[in-house]
Design an enzyme around this catalytic site. Structure first.
Site, PDB file in Angstrom:
ATOM      1  N   GLY A 145     -75.683 -62.675 -38.627  1.00  0.00           N
ATOM      2  CA  GLY A 145     -76.357 -61.245 -38.226  1.00  0.00           C
ATOM      3  C   GLY A 145     -77.914 -61.481 -38.210  1.00  0.00           C
ATOM      4  N   GLY A 184     -70.244 -61.537 -39.125  1.00  0.00           N
ATOM      5  CA  GLY A 184     -70.672 -62.562 -38.106  1.00  0.00           C
ATOM      6  C   GLY A 184     -72.198 -62.891 -38.457  1.00  0.00           C
ATOM      7  N   ARG A 244     -81.724 -74.412 -42.625  1.00  0.00           N
ATOM      8  CA  ARG A 244     -80.745 -75.150 -43.608  1.00  0.00           C
ATOM      9  C   ARG A 244     -80.105 -76.233 -42.765  1.00  0.00           C
ATOM     10  NH1 ARG A 244     -76.924 -70.724 -43.593  1.00  0.00           N
ATOM     11  NH2 ARG A 244     -78.248 -69.618 -45.289  1.00  0.00           N
ATOM     12  N   GLY A 296     -82.513 -58.636 -38.418  1.00  0.00           N
ATOM     13  CA  GLY A 296     -82.364 -60.011 -38.337  1.00  0.00           C
ATOM     14  C   GLY A 296     -83.616 -60.853 -38.971  1.00  0.00           C
ATOM     15  N   ASP A 300     -66.968 -64.835 -46.844  1.00  0.00           N
ATOM     16  CA  ASP A 300     -67.831 -65.410 -45.722  1.00  0.00           C
ATOM     17  C   ASP A 300     -68.884 -66.171 -46.108  1.00  0.00           C
ATOM     18  OD1 ASP A 300     -68.457 -62.580 -46.813  1.00  0.00           O
ATOM     19  OD2 ASP A 300     -70.202 -62.944 -45.291  1.00  0.00           O
ATOM     20  N   ASN A 301     -69.066 -66.503 -47.516  1.00  0.00           N
ATOM     21  CA  ASN A 301     -70.095 -67.204 -48.069  1.00  0.00           C
ATOM     22  C   ASN A 301     -69.279 -68.461 -48.899  1.00  0.00           C
ATOM     23  OD1 ASN A 301     -72.040 -65.444 -47.307  1.00  0.00           O
ATOM     24  ND2 ASN A 301     -72.348 -64.578 -49.473  1.00  0.00           N
ATOM     25  N   LYS A 358     -81.978 -68.641 -41.095  1.00  0.00           N
ATOM     26  CA  LYS A 358     -81.979 -67.704 -41.886  1.00  0.00           C
ATOM     27  C   LYS A 358     -83.138 -66.787 -41.446  1.00  0.00           C
ATOM     28  CE  LYS A 358     -80.622 -65.953 -46.486  1.00  0.00           C
ATOM     29  NZ  LYS A 358     -80.268 -66.264 -47.712  1.00  0.00           N
ATOM     30  N   ARG A 381     -66.542 -71.094 -42.181  1.00  0.00           N
ATOM     31  CA  ARG A 381     -66.367 -70.365 -43.433  1.00  0.00           C
ATOM     32  C   ARG A 381     -64.687 -69.840 -43.619  1.00  0.00           C
ATOM     33  NH1 ARG A 381     -71.133 -68.725 -41.097  1.00  0.00           N
ATOM     34  NH2 ARG A 381     -72.639 -68.061 -42.590  1.00  0.00           N
TER      35      ARG A 381
END
Length: 453
Positions: free
Chosen positions: A93, A91, A180, A127, A253-254, A114, A187
């Site tokens: 993070g 998830g 971004r 984080g 997940d990427n 990010k 995903r």
């Protein structure tokens, strides 16, 4: 607030999924917000380029909500295979989605972060994002955009005034928050989570959301979705290869379902055409090496097919999945012809030219960026002898897709090898001197203009 009222078209489509798909979170309260990079070219595509610097830092450093979009940040839930090992404890993070809008191509796009602070999915992490990590992602996205790779764009980089401890950087190191602009943060792992939880209703809902909002299709057919994802990810794989790019961590997940590259960690550009070249120091088996990226992405898409099996028959899913290879081959041919700067001629001849180019690059050890700079337009210099005879003969039949009149061609090739990244970071770390980064971004964009179709 001076948002362009015609170009700014806010959306909140994510909310239609319901709160089972995300967690409302609060951004970190940073000690400071020092604007280091703002991408007005990307911001203009969504009507945000007219923000003042003060407004920019309030929205992208303090995360004051943008008008008429998501009322608060949302950390998305997902699972994923990490180096082929399934992890249900993932998830967002250290990031969240905090706005959606339409861009100048009428695509739904997300503003995601990010380094914006802890969430329920931080797994004991802080984080945060290092400033160096933000600089690296800025360079990666600018370079990939110029090289015609579908990619997220770095919209903003703001230094946040904290000291971070990291095992892979000299510590303490400076902190930042990055924003971004991405076509989607849905995903493959988003579907894996729902399949893992055997939530068929939520799976169907996510399929419908993805087809409607990300593919503009009035459908909720899982097979249709897989077919579209196969096509997009085959194209992404091909463009990675033509760019000489190694993502480094192609976990499921990427990999997002629009085939747009994002989330850059240990990325590298390969100096030479070496299929075994890896980006991540911890990728000991070369799972995500340069030459294995199409395989890795195909494997990831296979996990999407496995997830969709809960709401669709196997046979049409397998049939769609099996088209990855046949779609990849013409995509990689087209991508390499684009870098060669020549127009397609004949499918068989085009494939032969590309295969001869790959063989010569692999055996000669010539730098990827040097070669594509020298050959652009189809005229291979006389300094290229063996093993370039076959390539030279094949190129003779091709027409250039664009000339070399642009000033970029009078200089040296623009590259982004790891030594250059470190050379750009050093003056920032030592003297807070950002001139090398700014100059490199300008050079990359000049290359992009020279290459553009």
């Amino acid at each position: 607030m001076p948002i362009d009222p015609q170009a700014y078209r806010p959306e909140a489509a994510l909310l239609t999924l319901g709160d089972a798909f995300f967690d409302p979170v609060a951004p970190a309260d940073f000690p400071e917000t020092r604007l280091r990079f703002r991408n007005d070219r990307a911001a203009a595509q969504v009507g945000l380029n007219t923000l003042t610097d003060d407004e920019w830092t309030r929205h992208f450093g303090r995360f004051e909500p943008l008008p008429d979009t998501l009322p608060q940040p949302l950390a998305l839930r997902y699972h994923g295979h990490q180096f082929r090992n399934y992890n249900p404890d993932l998830g967002d993070g250290r990031g969240f989605t905090f706005a959606q809008m339409r861009d100048d191509r009428n695509r739904l796009v997300d503003l995601g972060t990010k380094g914006s602070g802890q969430t329920p999915w931080s797994r004991a992490g802080d984080g945060r994002l290092t400033l160096k990590g933000g600089v690296r992602e800025t360079l990666a996205t600018e370079m990939l955009e110029a090289l015609n790779v579908p990619t997220s764009r770095t919209l903003s980089l703001i230094e946040t005034g904290e000291e971070l401890q990291r095992g892979d950087e000299p510590s303490p190191t400076r902190s930042a928050v990055l924003v971004r602009l991405n076509h989607s943060h849905v995903r493959i792992g988003s579907f894996q989570r729902l399949a893992y939880e055997r939530d068929e209703a939520a799976l169907r809902k996510l399929v419908g959301y993805t087809l409607s909002n990300l593919y503009d299709e009035d459908s909720d057919d899982p097979v249709r979705l897989l077919d579209l994802v196969v096509a997009r990810t085959a194209r992404l794989s091909a463009r990675y290869m033509a760019a000489g790019f190694v993502h480094g961590v192609l976990n499921s997940d990427n990999i997002n379902v629009t085939g747009e590259s994002f989330d850059y960690g240990p990325w590298r550009f390969a100096p030479t055409w070496d299929p075994a070249f890896t980006a991540a120091y911890f990728d000991h088996q070369g799972l995500y090496s340069f030459g294995r990226q199409p395989e890795a992405i195909h494997w990831g898409v296979m996990q999407l097919a496995v997830s969709l099996r809960q709401i669709a028959d196997s046979e049409p899913l397998v049939a769609a999945l099996d088209t990855f290879g046949p779609r990849y081959q013409p995509e990689v041919t087209e991508a390499i012809l684009w870098r060669l700067g020549v127009l397609p001629r004949d499918p068989d001849a085009d494939r032969d030219l590309v295969q001869a180019t790959e063989r010569a690059l692999r055996t000669s050890g010539v730098g990827i960026d040097r070669f594509f700079f020298d050959v652009f337009g189809g005229d291979l210099p006389d300094t290229y002898a063996e093993p370039w005879t076959e390539v030279r003969a094949a190129l003779a039949a091709y027409e250039p897709r664009k000339g070399r009149a642009h000033s970029y061609w009078s200089g040296e090739p623009c590259s982004m090898l790891i030594e250059e990244v470190e050379a750009i970071w050093a003056p920032i770390a030592e003297h807070d001197d950002w001139s090398a980064l700014n100059a490199k971004v300008a050079k990359i964009r000049e290359m992009g203009e020279a290459l553009a179709s």
